[in-house]
Design a protein around this motif. Structure first.
Motif, PDB file in Angstrom:
ATOM      1  N   PHE A 138      25.903  22.924  54.417  1.00 41.00           N
ATOM      2  CA  PHE A 138      27.549  23.064  54.369  1.00 41.00           C
ATOM      3  C   PHE A 138      28.002  22.284  55.349  1.00 41.00           C
ATOM      4  O   PHE A 138      29.336  22.075  54.907  1.00 41.00           O
ATOM      5  CB  PHE A 138      27.617  24.122  55.086  1.00 41.00           C
ATOM      6  N   ARG A 139      27.081  20.922  55.494  1.00 37.10           N
ATOM      7  CA  ARG A 139      28.141  19.839  56.654  1.00 37.10           C
ATOM      8  C   ARG A 139      29.608  19.522  56.171  1.00 37.10           C
ATOM      9  O   ARG A 139      30.135  19.037  56.856  1.00 37.10           O
ATOM     10  CB  ARG A 139      26.866  18.712  57.192  1.00 37.10           C
ATOM     11  N   ARG A 140      29.562  19.441  54.306  1.00 37.30           N
ATOM     12  CA  ARG A 140      30.539  18.667  54.176  1.00 37.30           C
ATOM     13  C   ARG A 140      31.217  19.193  54.242  1.00 37.30           C
ATOM     14  O   ARG A 140      32.713  19.404  54.025  1.00 37.30           O
ATOM     15  CB  ARG A 140      30.022  18.443  52.725  1.00 37.30           C
ATOM     16  N   HIS A 141      31.502  20.625  54.320  1.00 29.95           N
ATOM     17  CA  HIS A 141      32.991  21.800  54.456  1.00 29.95           C
ATOM     18  C   HIS A 141      33.159  22.416  55.755  1.00 29.95           C
ATOM     19  O   HIS A 141      33.528  23.283  56.217  1.00 29.95           O
ATOM     20  CB  HIS A 141      32.100  23.257  53.980  1.00 29.95           C
ATOM     21  N   CYS A 142      32.379  21.654  56.956  1.00 31.23           N
ATOM     22  CA  CYS A 142      32.718  21.831  58.630  1.00 31.23           C
ATOM     23  C   CYS A 142      32.893  20.521  58.774  1.00 31.23           C
ATOM     24  O   CYS A 142      32.333  19.715  59.610  1.00 31.23           O
ATOM     25  CB  CYS A 142      31.983  22.466  59.079  1.00 31.23           C
ATOM     26  N   PRO A 143      34.526  20.354  59.317  1.00 28.50           N
ATOM     27  CA  PRO A 143      35.148  19.185  60.147  1.00 28.50           C
ATOM     28  C   PRO A 143      34.107  19.653  61.481  1.00 28.50           C
ATOM     29  O   PRO A 143      34.368  18.434  62.261  1.00 28.50           O
ATOM     30  CB  PRO A 143      36.109  20.002  60.372  1.00 28.50           C
ATOM     31  N   GLU A 144      34.097  19.936  62.018  1.00 30.82           N
ATOM     32  CA  GLU A 144      33.466  20.087  63.408  1.00 30.82           C
ATOM     33  C   GLU A 144      31.692  19.623  63.384  1.00 30.82           C
ATOM     34  O   GLU A 144      31.153  19.068  64.260  1.00 30.82           O
ATOM     35  CB  GLU A 144      33.256  21.840  64.511  1.00 30.82           C
ATOM     36  N   GLY A 145      30.891  19.871  62.037  1.00 29.34           N
ATOM     37  CA  GLY A 145      29.553  20.458  62.108  1.00 29.34           C
ATOM     38  C   GLY A 145      29.807  18.315  61.466  1.00 29.34           C
ATOM     39  O   GLY A 145      28.544  17.626  62.051  1.00 29.34           O
ATOM     40  N   LEU A 146      30.899  17.843  60.805  1.00 30.77           N
ATOM     41  CA  LEU A 146      30.441  16.254  60.607  1.00 30.77           C
ATOM     42  C   LEU A 146      31.052  15.057  61.871  1.00 30.77           C
ATOM     43  O   LEU A 146      30.208  14.192  61.668  1.00 30.77           O
ATOM     44  CB  LEU A 146      31.952  15.513  60.316  1.00 30.77           C
ATOM     45  N   ALA A 147      32.141  16.291  62.668  1.00 31.16           N
ATOM     46  CA  ALA A 147      32.106  15.542  64.369  1.00 31.16           C
ATOM     47  C   ALA A 147      30.815  15.029  65.027  1.00 31.16           C
ATOM     48  O   ALA A 147      30.859  14.399  66.217  1.00 31.16           O
ATOM     49  CB  ALA A 147      33.370  15.820  64.832  1.00 31.16           C
ATOM     50  N   ALA A 148      29.620  16.359  65.259  1.00 34.95           N
ATOM     51  CA  ALA A 148      28.855  16.524  65.913  1.00 34.95           C
ATOM     52  C   ALA A 148      27.373  15.804  65.939  1.00 34.95           C
ATOM     53  O   ALA A 148      26.401  15.905  66.639  1.00 34.95           O
ATOM     54  CB  ALA A 148      28.089  18.330  66.143  1.00 34.95           C
ATOM     55  N   GLY A 149      27.545  14.945  64.522  1.00 32.79           N
ATOM     56  CA  GLY A 149      26.285  14.369  64.674  1.00 32.79           C
ATOM     57  C   GLY A 149      25.987  13.009  62.710  1.00 32.79           C
ATOM     58  O   GLY A 149      27.301  13.551  62.367  1.00 32.79           O
ATOM     59  N   PRO A 150      25.109  12.603  63.547  1.00 31.51           N
ATOM     60  CA  PRO A 150      25.603  11.392  62.511  1.00 31.51           C
ATOM     61  C   PRO A 150      25.372  11.916  61.019  1.00 31.51           C
ATOM     62  O   PRO A 150      24.235  12.921  60.302  1.00 31.51           O
ATOM     63  CB  PRO A 150      24.643   9.829  62.907  1.00 31.51           C
ATOM     64  N   GLU A 151      25.030  11.526  60.172  1.00 39.37           N
ATOM     65  CA  GLU A 151      24.992  12.313  58.458  1.00 39.37           C
ATOM     66  C   GLU A 151      23.253  12.095  57.934  1.00 39.37           C
ATOM     67  O   GLU A 151      22.755  11.019  59.126  1.00 39.37           O
ATOM     68  CB  GLU A 151      25.907  10.667  57.350  1.00 39.37           C
TER      69      GLU A 151
END
Length: 302
Positions: free
Chosen positions: A280-293
Protein backbone atom coordinates in the motif's frame (compact mmCIF):
# COMPACT_ATOMS: atom_id res chain seq x y z
CA UNK A 1 -28.46 -5.33 22.37
CA UNK A 2 -25.61 -3.41 20.71
CA UNK A 3 -26.48 -1.20 17.77
CA UNK A 4 -24.11 -1.54 14.83
CA UNK A 5 -21.38 1.07 15.06
CA UNK A 6 -21.80 1.58 18.83
CA UNK A 7 -19.15 0.65 21.34
CA UNK A 8 -20.23 -1.97 23.92
CA UNK A 9 -21.65 -0.66 27.21
CA UNK A 10 -19.36 -0.52 30.23
CA UNK A 11 -19.38 -3.80 32.08
CA UNK A 12 -20.68 -5.78 29.12
CA UNK A 13 -18.44 -8.66 28.01
CA UNK A 14 -16.55 -8.02 24.79
CA UNK A 15 -16.95 -10.43 21.96
CA UNK A 16 -13.90 -12.52 21.16
CA UNK A 17 -11.47 -10.88 18.78
CA UNK A 18 -11.22 -13.22 15.80
CA UNK A 19 -7.75 -13.11 14.26
CA UNK A 20 -4.78 -14.85 12.72
CA UNK A 21 -1.11 -14.44 13.67
CA UNK A 22 -0.67 -12.51 10.41
CA UNK A 23 -3.30 -9.99 11.49
CA UNK A 24 -1.63 -9.50 14.88
CA UNK A 25 1.82 -9.14 13.33
CA UNK A 26 0.48 -6.58 10.86
CA UNK A 27 -0.79 -4.50 13.79
CA UNK A 28 2.64 -4.67 15.38
CA UNK A 29 4.48 -3.84 12.15
CA UNK A 30 2.39 -0.91 10.92
CA UNK A 31 -1.07 0.17 12.05
CA UNK A 32 -1.78 2.00 8.83
CA UNK A 33 -1.10 -1.13 6.79
CA UNK A 34 -3.34 -2.99 9.25
CA UNK A 35 -6.17 -0.55 8.55
CA UNK A 36 -5.73 -0.76 4.78
CA UNK A 37 -5.58 -4.57 4.91
CA UNK A 38 -8.35 -5.43 7.35
CA UNK A 39 -10.69 -2.47 7.78
CA UNK A 40 -10.98 -0.20 4.72
CA UNK A 41 -13.65 -1.47 2.35
CA UNK A 42 -13.21 -1.45 -0.52
CA UNK A 43 -9.57 -2.20 0.17
CA UNK A 44 -7.15 0.41 -1.23
CA UNK A 45 -5.44 -0.67 -4.44
CA UNK A 46 -2.28 -2.68 -3.99
CA UNK A 47 0.93 -2.39 -5.96
CA UNK A 48 2.11 -5.10 -8.36
CA UNK A 49 2.76 -8.65 -7.20
CA UNK A 50 6.22 -9.48 -5.79
CA UNK A 51 8.29 -12.12 -7.54
CA UNK A 52 9.74 -13.46 -4.28
CA UNK A 53 6.19 -14.08 -3.02
CA UNK A 54 5.47 -15.98 -6.24
CA UNK A 55 8.51 -18.19 -5.60
CA UNK A 56 7.48 -18.80 -1.99
CA UNK A 57 3.88 -19.64 -2.83
CA UNK A 58 4.92 -21.95 -5.67
CA UNK A 59 7.32 -23.86 -3.41
CA UNK A 60 4.80 -24.15 -0.57
CA UNK A 61 2.11 -25.43 -2.93
CA UNK A 62 4.45 -28.01 -4.46
CA UNK A 63 5.52 -29.35 -1.05
CA UNK A 64 1.93 -29.58 0.14
CA UNK A 65 0.99 -31.41 -3.06
CA UNK A 66 3.93 -33.81 -2.69
CA UNK A 67 2.65 -35.12 0.64
CA UNK A 68 -0.78 -35.67 -0.90
CA UNK A 69 0.64 -37.95 -3.57
CA UNK A 70 0.55 -41.76 -3.11
CA UNK A 71 3.58 -43.12 -1.30
CA UNK A 72 5.23 -44.54 -4.44
CA UNK A 73 5.06 -41.15 -6.17
CA UNK A 74 6.75 -39.18 -3.39
CA UNK A 75 10.01 -38.72 -5.26
CA UNK A 76 12.21 -35.72 -6.07
CA UNK A 77 10.99 -35.92 -9.68
CA UNK A 78 7.37 -35.62 -8.58
CA UNK A 79 8.23 -32.56 -6.50
CA UNK A 80 9.89 -30.95 -9.52
CA UNK A 81 6.86 -31.71 -11.71
CA UNK A 82 4.43 -30.29 -9.14
CA UNK A 83 6.54 -27.13 -8.87
CA UNK A 84 6.66 -26.73 -12.64
CA UNK A 85 2.94 -27.31 -13.14
CA UNK A 86 2.01 -24.86 -10.40
CA UNK A 87 4.60 -22.19 -11.14
CA UNK A 88 3.35 -18.64 -10.48
CA UNK A 89 4.78 -16.13 -12.96
CA UNK A 90 3.66 -12.84 -11.37
CA UNK A 91 6.21 -10.18 -10.46
CA UNK A 92 9.17 -11.28 -12.56
CA UNK A 93 10.97 -8.85 -14.85
CA UNK A 94 10.43 -11.02 -17.91
CA UNK A 95 9.97 -14.60 -19.08
CA UNK A 96 13.71 -15.25 -18.97
CA UNK A 97 13.95 -14.34 -15.28
CA UNK A 98 10.83 -16.36 -14.47
CA UNK A 99 12.27 -19.39 -16.26
CA UNK A 100 15.60 -19.08 -14.48
CA UNK A 101 13.89 -18.98 -11.09
CA UNK A 102 11.66 -21.87 -12.04
CA UNK A 103 14.82 -23.92 -12.49
CA UNK A 104 16.18 -22.80 -9.12
CA UNK A 105 12.91 -23.54 -7.35
CA UNK A 106 12.72 -26.95 -8.99
CA UNK A 107 16.15 -27.80 -7.60
CA UNK A 108 15.08 -26.41 -4.23
CA UNK A 109 12.02 -28.62 -3.76
CA UNK A 110 13.55 -31.76 -5.30
CA UNK A 111 16.64 -31.38 -3.12
CA UNK A 112 14.56 -30.83 0.00
CA UNK A 113 12.21 -33.79 -0.45
CA UNK A 114 15.24 -36.01 -1.08
CA UNK A 115 16.03 -35.50 2.63
CA UNK A 116 12.55 -36.63 3.74
CA UNK A 117 11.19 -40.07 4.49
CA UNK A 118 8.21 -40.43 2.13
CA UNK A 119 6.62 -43.03 4.40
CA UNK A 120 6.60 -40.68 7.39
CA UNK A 121 3.15 -39.16 6.85
CA UNK A 122 2.64 -35.83 8.63
CA UNK A 123 -0.30 -35.33 10.97
CA UNK A 124 -1.30 -32.41 8.78
CA UNK A 125 -0.24 -30.51 5.67
CA UNK A 126 -1.50 -26.96 5.22
CA UNK A 127 -3.51 -27.76 8.34
CA UNK A 128 -5.77 -25.12 9.85
CA UNK A 129 -5.65 -25.01 13.64
CA UNK A 130 -7.53 -22.84 16.09
CA UNK A 131 -7.75 -22.04 19.78
CA UNK A 132 -9.70 -19.71 22.04
CA UNK A 133 -9.06 -17.79 25.22
CA UNK A 134 -11.30 -15.34 27.09
CA UNK A 135 -10.04 -12.63 24.72
CA UNK A 136 -9.31 -14.10 21.28
CA UNK A 137 -10.47 -16.69 18.80
CA UNK A 138 -7.23 -17.39 16.96
CA UNK A 139 -6.75 -19.54 13.87
CA UNK A 140 -4.04 -20.12 11.32
CA UNK A 141 -2.61 -22.59 8.83
CA UNK A 142 0.49 -24.68 9.53
CA UNK A 143 2.74 -25.69 6.63
CA UNK A 144 3.28 -29.10 8.19
CA UNK A 145 2.51 -30.76 11.49
CA UNK A 146 4.69 -33.77 12.34
CA UNK A 147 4.43 -36.40 15.04
CA UNK A 148 7.74 -37.17 16.72
CA UNK A 149 7.32 -39.85 19.36
CA UNK A 150 4.56 -38.76 21.73
CA UNK A 151 4.64 -35.09 20.69
CA UNK A 152 3.74 -32.88 17.75
CA UNK A 153 6.15 -30.54 15.97
CA UNK A 154 5.20 -27.42 14.00
CA UNK A 155 7.18 -27.14 10.73
CA UNK A 156 7.32 -23.88 8.78
CA UNK A 157 9.00 -23.64 5.35
CA UNK A 158 11.13 -20.60 4.54
CA UNK A 159 12.37 -19.67 1.06
CA UNK A 160 13.81 -16.19 1.68
CA UNK A 161 17.43 -15.28 1.11
CA UNK A 162 18.14 -14.25 4.73
CA UNK A 163 19.77 -16.98 6.86
CA UNK A 164 17.73 -17.90 9.92
CA UNK A 165 18.74 -17.97 13.57
CA UNK A 166 17.40 -19.82 16.57
CA UNK A 167 15.96 -16.51 17.75
CA UNK A 168 13.70 -16.47 14.67
CA UNK A 169 12.10 -19.69 15.88
CA UNK A 170 12.07 -18.72 19.56
CA UNK A 171 10.49 -15.29 19.07
CA UNK A 172 7.91 -16.22 16.43
CA UNK A 173 4.43 -15.42 17.74
CA UNK A 174 2.86 -17.39 14.90
CA UNK A 175 4.77 -20.61 15.55
CA UNK A 176 4.08 -20.44 19.29
CA UNK A 177 0.33 -19.98 18.94
CA UNK A 178 0.24 -22.69 16.26
CA UNK A 179 1.83 -25.02 18.81
CA UNK A 180 -0.76 -24.05 21.43
CA UNK A 181 -3.63 -24.53 18.97
CA UNK A 182 -2.32 -27.85 17.65
CA UNK A 183 -1.86 -29.21 21.16
CA UNK A 184 -5.38 -28.17 22.11
CA UNK A 185 -7.04 -29.60 19.00
CA UNK A 186 -5.09 -32.85 18.89
CA UNK A 187 -4.94 -33.33 22.67
CA UNK A 188 -1.24 -34.04 22.24
CA UNK A 189 1.72 -32.05 23.59
CA UNK A 190 3.26 -29.67 21.06
CA UNK A 191 6.21 -27.59 22.22
CA UNK A 192 8.79 -27.84 19.42
CA UNK A 193 8.73 -25.50 16.42
CA UNK A 194 11.02 -25.72 13.39
CA UNK A 195 11.96 -23.40 10.56
CA UNK A 196 13.11 -25.29 7.46
CA UNK A 197 15.21 -22.93 5.31
CA UNK A 198 15.13 -24.53 1.88
CA UNK A 199 17.87 -22.42 0.21
CA UNK A 200 20.48 -23.62 2.73
CA UNK A 201 18.90 -26.86 3.90
CA UNK A 202 19.22 -25.63 7.48
CA UNK A 203 16.65 -26.56 10.13
CA UNK A 204 16.33 -24.14 13.03
CA UNK A 205 14.55 -25.58 16.05
CA UNK A 206 13.22 -24.15 19.28
CA UNK A 207 11.62 -26.13 22.09
CA UNK A 208 9.17 -24.08 24.11
CA UNK A 209 8.20 -24.57 27.71
CA UNK A 210 4.64 -24.27 28.98
CA UNK A 211 5.67 -20.90 30.40
CA UNK A 212 7.09 -19.56 27.14
CA UNK A 213 4.00 -20.67 25.22
CA UNK A 214 1.81 -18.96 27.80
CA UNK A 215 3.84 -15.76 27.41
CA UNK A 216 3.33 -15.78 23.65
CA UNK A 217 -0.40 -16.38 24.07
CA UNK A 218 -0.61 -13.57 26.60
CA UNK A 219 1.22 -11.30 24.17
CA UNK A 220 -1.24 -12.24 21.46
CA UNK A 221 -4.10 -11.26 23.77
CA UNK A 222 -2.49 -7.90 24.55
CA UNK A 223 -2.05 -7.11 20.85
CA UNK A 224 -5.58 -8.29 20.11
CA UNK A 225 -7.07 -6.01 22.76
CA UNK A 226 -5.23 -2.99 21.30
CA UNK A 227 -6.33 -3.82 17.76
CA UNK A 228 -9.90 -4.61 18.81
CA UNK A 229 -10.33 -1.26 20.52
CA UNK A 230 -9.02 0.53 17.44
CA UNK A 231 -11.33 -1.57 15.23
CA UNK A 232 -14.32 -0.51 17.33
CA UNK A 233 -13.37 3.15 17.11
CA UNK A 234 -12.97 2.84 13.35
CA UNK A 235 -16.34 1.16 12.86
CA UNK A 236 -18.10 3.62 15.13
CA UNK A 237 -16.80 6.48 12.96
CA UNK A 238 -16.85 4.88 9.51
CA UNK A 239 -19.35 2.04 9.77
CA UNK A 240 -19.42 -1.29 7.98
CA UNK A 241 -19.79 0.21 4.57
CA UNK A 242 -18.49 -1.09 1.29
CA UNK A 243 -17.83 0.74 -1.93
CA UNK A 244 -19.47 0.32 -5.32
CA UNK A 245 -18.72 -2.79 -7.29
CA UNK A 246 -16.40 -2.47 -10.23
CA UNK A 247 -17.69 -3.61 -13.62
CA UNK A 248 -16.10 -6.93 -14.66
CA UNK A 249 -12.66 -6.44 -16.17
CA UNK A 250 -12.43 -2.76 -15.23
CA UNK A 251 -9.21 -1.68 -13.54
CA UNK A 252 -9.66 1.11 -11.08
CA UNK A 253 -7.40 2.74 -8.50
CA UNK A 254 -9.07 2.84 -5.09
CA UNK A 255 -7.78 5.13 -2.38
CA UNK A 256 -8.03 4.82 1.41
CA UNK A 257 -11.34 5.43 3.17
CA UNK A 258 -11.95 8.91 4.56
CA UNK A 259 -11.77 8.81 8.35
CA UNK A 260 -11.84 11.49 11.09
CA UNK A 261 -8.45 12.79 12.20
CA UNK A 262 -8.75 11.22 15.66
CA UNK A 263 -9.37 7.79 14.10
CA UNK A 264 -6.54 8.25 11.61
CA UNK A 265 -4.17 8.80 14.56
CA UNK A 266 -5.08 5.38 15.92
CA UNK A 267 -3.64 3.89 12.74
CA UNK A 268 -0.45 5.92 12.47
CA UNK A 269 2.23 4.50 10.14
CA UNK A 270 5.57 3.10 11.28
CA UNK A 271 7.97 4.41 8.62
CA UNK A 272 11.11 2.39 8.00
CA UNK A 273 12.96 0.26 5.45
CA UNK A 274 10.04 -2.16 5.23
CA UNK A 275 7.95 0.60 3.61
CA UNK A 276 9.74 -0.02 0.32
CA UNK A 277 8.11 -3.46 0.24
CA UNK A 278 4.61 -2.44 1.33
CA UNK A 279 1.70 -3.27 -0.98
CA UNK A 280 0.00 0.00 0.00
CA UNK A 281 3.03 2.27 -0.35
CA UNK A 282 1.35 4.46 -2.98
CA UNK A 283 -1.28 5.56 -0.42
CA UNK A 284 1.15 6.51 2.35
CA UNK A 285 3.22 9.75 2.15
CA UNK A 286 5.34 8.68 5.12
CA UNK A 287 6.04 5.33 3.47
CA UNK A 288 6.99 6.97 0.19
CA UNK A 289 9.48 9.16 2.02
CA UNK A 290 10.91 6.30 4.13
CA UNK A 291 12.71 4.38 1.41
CA UNK A 292 13.33 3.98 -2.32
CA UNK A 293 10.91 2.47 -4.79
CA UNK A 294 11.44 -1.26 -5.28
CA UNK A 295 10.92 -3.24 -8.45
CA UNK A 296 8.68 -6.32 -8.08
CA UNK A 297 11.70 -8.62 -8.59
CA UNK A 298 14.09 -6.85 -6.19
CA UNK A 299 13.40 -9.36 -3.40
CA UNK A 300 15.00 -12.18 -5.37
CA UNK A 301 18.51 -13.23 -4.42
CA UNK A 302 20.06 -12.56 -7.81
Amino acid sequence: MTVQGQLPLDGMPRRLYSCTPSRLNTWLDCRRRYRFTYLDRPQPSKGPAWAHNSVGASVHNALAGWWREPYDRRTPLTAAILLTNGWITEGFRDAEQSGRWLGRARDLVSGYVATLDPSDDPVGVERTVATRTKVIALSGRIDRLDRRGDELVVVDYKTGRRPLTQDDARSSLALAVYAVAASSMMRTPCRTVELHHLPTGEIVEWRHTEESLARHLSRAEEVAMEASEADDRYRAAVGERSGPRRPPGERQTIGPAEVPADVDKLFAPSPGPICSWCDFRRHCPEGLAAGPERQPWDGLAE
